[in-house]
Write an enzyme that holds these catalytic residues in place. Structure first.
Site, short mmCIF file in Angstrom:
data_model
loop_
_atom_site.label_atom_id
_atom_site.label_comp_id
_atom_site.label_asym_id
_atom_site.label_seq_id
_atom_site.Cartn_x
_atom_site.Cartn_y
_atom_site.Cartn_z
N SER A 122 9.34 0.76 -59.48
CA SER A 122 9.69 0.89 -58.07
C SER A 122 10.99 0.96 -57.90
O SER A 122 11.52 1.28 -56.80
CB SER A 122 9.09 -0.53 -57.21
N LYS A 159 13.78 -5.75 -55.59
CA LYS A 159 13.76 -4.97 -54.40
C LYS A 159 15.24 -5.18 -53.87
O LYS A 159 15.94 -5.94 -53.85
CB LYS A 159 12.77 -5.21 -53.31
#
Length: 205
Positions: A122, A159
């Site tokens: 990701s 993230k």
């Protein structure tokens, strides 16, 4: 510089060179000059040191003895690298330690740190599967920071954080992943918890 004169004599004898031969190789007229040099009675200019180094099959740096001096290595602080971090378990209680990394003492003084192995894609291309990130433990961060967070009782995720007045987004670098949006109420109810800020990337090849 005493090391220089000692090394000249030592290398000359090891190579079986007479003082006369070394004198000729370095531009002196007789052995008496070499005798004085080996006793440390003559100051040699850099150009002469280089001549002696060439004649003795070494470098001027080694001849002076600089390469013999120990390099002072800065002390480091060893931290654990975790394979995963689960929600609700304090970092210090996580048992899945897969490796260790070293950080500087200067960094260690700024907080408490741990390493975490990244799983998934990701955050590519910046952070890849298997990379180790160094994380400073903290419960909050600023917009733009890369954070380690837990969401809804799942394992920690890496993230980029974006803050809004009424909530936050956790954003992947990989555009195939949709941003994770949470209102202030959802942050409390799920809960969404920031565990720390990523401050370094360690990649092994």
């Amino acid at each position: 510089m005493l090391k220089l004169y000692y090394n000249i004599k030592k290398l000359r004898e090891e190579k079986g060179l007479s003082q006369e031969t070394l004198a000729k190789l370095t531009g002196y007229t007789d052995r008496s000059s070499i005798t004085k040099i080996e006793k440390g009675l003559v100051d040699l200019q850099q150009s002469k040191i280089e001549l002696f180094a060439k004649a003795l099959g070494t470098t001027s740096r080694e001849l002076v003895g600089w390469d013999d001096e120990p390099v002072q290595k800065k002390k480091g602080v060893v931290i654990n690298v975790l394979g995963r971090v689960a929600a609700g378990i304090p970092i210090e209680a996580v048992e899945e330690v897969i490796d260790t990394e070293e950080i500087t003492e200067e960094m260690a003084r700024t907080g408490t740190f741990f390493g975490l192995q990244i799983h998934g894609d990701s955050m590519i291309p910046n952070i890849c599967d298997g990379d180790i990130v160094i994380v400073r433990q903290q419960e909050d961060a600023e917009t733009g920071d890369i954070v380690i967070a837990t969401v809804n009782g799942t394992d920690a995720t890496c993230k980029r954080l974006r803050k809004y007045k009424d909530g936050i987004e956790l954003i992947a670098n990989n555009p195939t992943y949709e941003p994770m949006d949470f209102s202030n109420q959802e942050i409390l109810e799920k809960p969404v918890r920031i565990l720390g800020k990523v401050v370094e990337l360690r990649r092994k090849f």
